[in-house]
Every structure is written in C-alpha cells, then in structure tokens.
Write a protein that holds these residues in place. Structure first.
Motif, PDB file in Angstrom:
ATOM      1  N   HIS A 190     -51.360   5.309  29.885  1.00  0.00           N
ATOM      2  CA  HIS A 190     -50.582   4.761  28.701  1.00  0.00           C
ATOM      3  C   HIS A 190     -49.836   3.409  28.938  1.00  0.00           C
ATOM      4  O   HIS A 190     -49.784   2.239  28.514  1.00  0.00           O
ATOM      5  CB  HIS A 190     -49.968   5.998  28.023  1.00  0.00           C
ATOM      6  CG  HIS A 190     -49.083   5.274  26.754  1.00  0.00           C
ATOM      7  ND1 HIS A 190     -48.178   4.907  26.742  1.00  0.00           N
ATOM      8  CD2 HIS A 190     -49.700   5.475  25.534  1.00  0.00           C
ATOM      9  CE1 HIS A 190     -47.866   4.665  25.284  1.00  0.00           C
ATOM     10  NE2 HIS A 190     -49.023   4.936  24.919  1.00  0.00           N
ATOM     11  N   ARG A 191     -49.096   3.710  30.190  1.00  0.00           N
ATOM     12  CA  ARG A 191     -48.367   2.355  30.633  1.00  0.00           C
ATOM     13  C   ARG A 191     -49.648   1.301  30.940  1.00  0.00           C
ATOM     14  O   ARG A 191     -48.765  -0.016  30.421  1.00  0.00           O
ATOM     15  CB  ARG A 191     -47.609   2.771  31.942  1.00  0.00           C
ATOM     16  CG  ARG A 191     -46.307   3.689  31.645  1.00  0.00           C
ATOM     17  CD  ARG A 191     -45.225   4.077  32.598  1.00  0.00           C
ATOM     18  NE  ARG A 191     -45.979   4.803  33.864  1.00  0.00           N
ATOM     19  CZ  ARG A 191     -45.954   6.050  33.789  1.00  0.00           C
ATOM     20  NH1 ARG A 191     -45.493   6.589  32.670  1.00  0.00           N
ATOM     21  NH2 ARG A 191     -46.529   6.755  34.747  1.00  0.00           N
ATOM     22  N   ARG A 192     -50.158   1.400  31.555  1.00  0.00           N
ATOM     23  CA  ARG A 192     -51.198   0.507  31.834  1.00  0.00           C
ATOM     24  C   ARG A 192     -51.981  -0.238  30.606  1.00  0.00           C
ATOM     25  O   ARG A 192     -52.067  -1.511  30.497  1.00  0.00           O
ATOM     26  CB  ARG A 192     -52.452   0.871  32.799  1.00  0.00           C
ATOM     27  CG  ARG A 192     -52.198   0.776  34.396  1.00  0.00           C
ATOM     28  CD  ARG A 192     -53.063   1.420  35.129  1.00  0.00           C
ATOM     29  NE  ARG A 192     -54.527   0.715  34.970  1.00  0.00           N
ATOM     30  CZ  ARG A 192     -55.632   1.227  35.421  1.00  0.00           C
ATOM     31  NH1 ARG A 192     -55.560   2.281  36.233  1.00  0.00           N
ATOM     32  NH2 ARG A 192     -56.852   0.711  35.310  1.00  0.00           N
ATOM     33  N   SER A 193     -52.172   0.743  29.666  1.00  0.00           N
ATOM     34  CA  SER A 193     -52.746   0.122  28.349  1.00  0.00           C
ATOM     35  C   SER A 193     -51.810  -0.749  27.515  1.00  0.00           C
ATOM     36  O   SER A 193     -52.014  -1.729  27.121  1.00  0.00           O
ATOM     37  CB  SER A 193     -53.208   1.498  27.753  1.00  0.00           C
ATOM     38  OG  SER A 193     -53.139   1.318  26.458  1.00  0.00           O
ATOM     39  N   GLU A 194     -50.335  -0.467  27.588  1.00  0.00           N
ATOM     40  CA  GLU A 194     -49.354  -1.108  27.126  1.00  0.00           C
ATOM     41  C   GLU A 194     -49.354  -2.410  27.697  1.00  0.00           C
ATOM     42  O   GLU A 194     -49.135  -3.343  27.129  1.00  0.00           O
ATOM     43  CB  GLU A 194     -47.921  -0.448  27.236  1.00  0.00           C
ATOM     44  CG  GLU A 194     -47.908   0.966  26.511  1.00  0.00           C
ATOM     45  CD  GLU A 194     -47.601   0.844  25.173  1.00  0.00           C
ATOM     46  OE1 GLU A 194     -46.308   0.635  24.946  1.00  0.00           O
ATOM     47  OE2 GLU A 194     -48.644   0.932  24.334  1.00  0.00           O
ATOM     48  N   GLN A 195     -49.624  -2.429  29.041  1.00  0.00           N
ATOM     49  CA  GLN A 195     -49.401  -3.914  29.711  1.00  0.00           C
ATOM     50  C   GLN A 195     -50.658  -4.606  29.635  1.00  0.00           C
ATOM     51  O   GLN A 195     -51.193  -5.604  30.313  1.00  0.00           O
ATOM     52  CB  GLN A 195     -49.153  -3.573  30.987  1.00  0.00           C
ATOM     53  CG  GLN A 195     -47.526  -3.193  31.333  1.00  0.00           C
ATOM     54  CD  GLN A 195     -47.557  -2.278  32.699  1.00  0.00           C
ATOM     55  OE1 GLN A 195     -48.264  -2.086  33.504  1.00  0.00           O
ATOM     56  NE2 GLN A 195     -46.293  -1.898  32.920  1.00  0.00           N
ATOM     57  N   GLY A 196     -51.715  -4.073  28.990  1.00  0.00           N
ATOM     58  CA  GLY A 196     -52.852  -4.949  28.829  1.00  0.00           C
ATOM     59  C   GLY A 196     -53.885  -4.590  29.994  1.00  0.00           C
ATOM     60  O   GLY A 196     -54.927  -5.258  30.115  1.00  0.00           O
ATOM     61  N   GLU A 222     -49.409   9.442  25.601  1.00  0.00           N
ATOM     62  CA  GLU A 222     -48.118   8.785  26.023  1.00  0.00           C
ATOM     63  C   GLU A 222     -47.563   9.503  27.118  1.00  0.00           C
ATOM     64  O   GLU A 222     -47.628  10.695  27.068  1.00  0.00           O
ATOM     65  CB  GLU A 222     -47.127   9.149  24.813  1.00  0.00           C
ATOM     66  CG  GLU A 222     -46.548   7.824  24.286  1.00  0.00           C
ATOM     67  CD  GLU A 222     -45.812   7.750  23.141  1.00  0.00           C
ATOM     68  OE1 GLU A 222     -44.661   8.003  23.246  1.00  0.00           O
ATOM     69  OE2 GLU A 222     -46.447   7.806  22.046  1.00  0.00           O
TER      70      GLU A 222
END
Ligand code: SF4
Length: 393
Positions: free
Chosen positions: A217-223, A212
């Motif tokens: 992490h941000r990229r992963s949240e956005q797929g 986090e």
C-alpha cells in the motif's frame, strides 16, 4: 428500502455440523501484500503457542456450548501452519480430532507454503488424519515471486506438490494470485498451464488486493507498484476461467474451482453462514447467533490461556435481520446460490419479501435470479459481484 422484516431466526434449524478452525499466526517471512494476522518467525515458531492452542482445545471441547456440537471439518490455517514440525502439528490435529465430536469422515485441511513442507512432515500430517493440503503457490514465476516477497521458488512449489502426492494426498488445492506487479498475460498463462499440469483437485484464484497498512500500500501510494491495468486483469480472469472449466475444474465460488466432489467443505460451511469454532490468536467463532473474536497477538493469547482467562476481545449477538443479510451475501458468493426455502425456514422471510424493491430492480437488471428455487447471482453479475452484494448489505 427494505420490505418485510425478519420474523424469526432458527440457528438450530441449520442442521449441518460445524467447522473447527485453528489459527497459526506465524510465517517464515512477511509478504509485501499480506494483511492477514501473521508474524514473521523465520524457522523458529514459538513452541508455547501450540501448547496454548492445545489447552484451549481441551477447555472448549468441554464447554456446554460446544460439547454437543457435531463437527464435519477441521481447517488449520494461517499464517503458515507448516512452520511447525510434522510431529507437533500432527499431535495437535490428532488431539483435536479426538477431543471434539467429529463425524466419521471429516475433511481435515492444512495450509502450507512450498518451502515449509517435505515428505517426512507431510507423511506425519497424513498419519495424523490430514486429508487435504492447500499450498500457497501464488505464481510459478520466480521473478514475480521475488517481486511479492515470497520466501519460496517455483522449483520449491513443484517439489512441494510432488512431495504431497508421494505422501498420499489425493486432495490438493493450489492458491494462485493474479494482477501482480509486473505480471503480463503471458506470465499468468504460464502459471495456469503449470498449475493444471499438476492435476490439482482444487484451485483458488485471487486477484491481488492492495490493503491499507501493507508495504504494498505504501509503495502504491508512492507510485512504486506497476500493476497490470483493469483490461489485462479481466483478460487474466477470462483466460483462467476458460482453461479451468475445460480442464474439469469448474468455478463453484467467486474465487474457487474444483473437480466434482472436491469443493472445500470447510469453506462451504462459512458461505452457508453455518456454525464454526475458531481457536488461536485472531480466530473468530460463530455459534448460533453469537460471534466471538479472540485477541490478535500470539503472546497475549498464550498469556491469557496460561492464566486461565478467556482470550476473547469481542462478543456480539447478531440481530436476526443482520444474520439474514449476512447469510444471503455469503451464499451468493457460491455459484449455486442458496435455496429460498432454506432462507425462509431459517429466518421466516424470503429474500424477495425482505429486499422488496431492491430485489425487483436487481432482477430486472439481470443481476439476480431465482432458478429452480435457488437465489443466485447471474453470469452477468459475477464480474461485478462486489457492487451487487453491496446493495444487499
Ligand atoms: S505466507 Fe501468507 S500469511 Fe504468510 S505473510 Fe505471506 S501472504 Fe501472509
């Protein structure tokens, strides 16, 4: 449900000497997956930080809690310690080896990144007493290195290894990461083959963890992060563990592999929950049952040191039961585990008695074993080590 209480805590019983850690919280650039305390500085790390570190070393070496303490290892980590020049970093290391009460043949490790080392710098570090180099290679694929924002190339990694050997380093660790975005099993096989061709004395293999607060992490949240699936990651581990064992680098800790006699003595002290002293921003110290944490911001650290103020933000006295559980959990990361007799001598209780029914259940499930007096995770438990250890917290 716990069984018997912890009846004693004898930190002094653990006679092994301590480790000294120096934290250098700067890197040329920040990698997308990094959750460590490190700040990008290009090629201009602040000189006042090393001056403050040196001042803290001088002060702490005289402290009553430290001056009688023996030290066996010095580890300079980061960040990227080698963003600093060989003379300034070597000078600090030499000074620490003199100021503190070191054993005659300490293990002295410096972490490095491939694009911040060249022969002259490495020779200066050897000259200062550094005898172990840990290079953050991560991958030998330029495509994958770019994908994780590493600031170096495959060619620079190979050049760094060659320079380290030329400078006389006979104890070399390479860090590698698997489970990277877009990484195939074939990519990983090639990285392992190239790594083994360098004949390292030690390898550390880490599965990518998306933490986090990181850009990943941000990229992963956005797929936007194409990570290999679990099955592929498992195949990567199985392949690497087999290759390394065949190459004479057996696994001795969950993520670490070494030739005989080349395991990291500094890290083994952590896994035995031994004493250690940390210097610098964000560094942690554990002496006896006291734990101290320092301010994470380098500028604040420098300011406090210049003002003659203590740079600590946290101090806790570990209750004996917490220290016992922590010792068990840390030690179980090592494949040899920990002697039940050592735990009983340090804490006045055995793991069987302390964990009671939980211990019996984990043993019955074939996840925990006591063999030759050593408590250890079984081969079956290693792939699910985190879940098993969570039951012992
Ligand atoms: S080099 Fe290491 S410490 Fe520095 S940003 Fe990259 S992962 Fe973090």
């Amino acid at each position: 449900m716990r069984g018997h209480p912890v009846t004693a805590m004898h930190p002094d019983h653990y006679e092994s000497p301590a480790g000294l850690y120096l934290h250098i919280p700067f890197c040329v650039a920040k990698c997308g997956y990094c959750a460590f305390t490190s700040y990008p500085c290009g090629n201009a790390p602040p000189p006042d930080y090393l001056v403050a570190l040196r001042q803290q070393a001088e002060r702490l070496a005289r402290h009553p809690m430290v001056r009688e303490q023996r030290f066996a290892t010095l580890f300079v980590g980061g960040g990227t310690p080698t963003v600093y020049g060989g003379a300034e970093l070597g000078g600090l290391i030499r000074e620490c080896l003199t100021l503190f009460n070191f054993d005659p043949e300490p293990e002295v490790t410096v972490e490095a990144n491939p694009n911040s080392v060249e022969l002259a710098k490495l020779a200066a570090l050897r000259e200062a007493g550094v005898n172990r180099l840990s290079i953050g290679v991560q991958s030998f694929s330029d495509r994958l290195l770019r994908g994780i924002d590493r600031s170096h190339s495959r060619a620079e990694a190979l050049a760094a290894v060659a320079a380290a050997r030329s400078a006389g380093f006979a104890n070399l660790n390479l860090d590698l990461i698997y489970g990277l975005p877009e990484q195939s099993l074939a990519d990983w096989r090639e990285t392992i083959a190239v790594a083994l061709a360098q004949n390292p004395e030690h390898l550390a293999l880490y599965g990518l963890s998306v933490e986090e607060g990181t850009p990943f992490h941000r990229r992963s949240e956005q797929g936007g992060l194409a990570l290999p699936d679990e099955e592929t990651v498992q195949e990567m581990e199985d392949f690497a563990y087999g290759q390394l064992a065949t190459a004479g680098l057996p696994r001795y800790e969950i993520s670490n592999f070494a030739r005989a006699g080349r395991s990291s003595r500094h890290n083994e002290n952590y896994w035995h929950n031994g004493n250690y002293l940390g210097l610098g921003a964000a560094a942690v110290s554990c002496l006896g049952h006291l734990r101290f944490r320092q301010v994470p911001e380098p500028e604040r650290f420098v300011r406090l040191i210049n003002d003659g103020a203590p740079p600590f933000i946290e101090m806790e006295a570990l209750p004996p039961a917490a220290a016992f559980r922590e010792t068990v959990i840390m030690a179980l990361r090592m494949l040899e585990g920990i002697a039940v007799a050592e735990l009983a001598a340090r804490f006045g209780v055995t793991p069987q008695d302390y964990y009671g029914k939980t211990f019996v259940r984990l043993q019955a499930q074939g996840l925990l074993a006591v063999e030759d007096g050593f408590l250890r995770l079984t081969a079956r438990a290693l792939p699910v080590a985190n879940q098993v250890l969570a039951e012992l917290v």
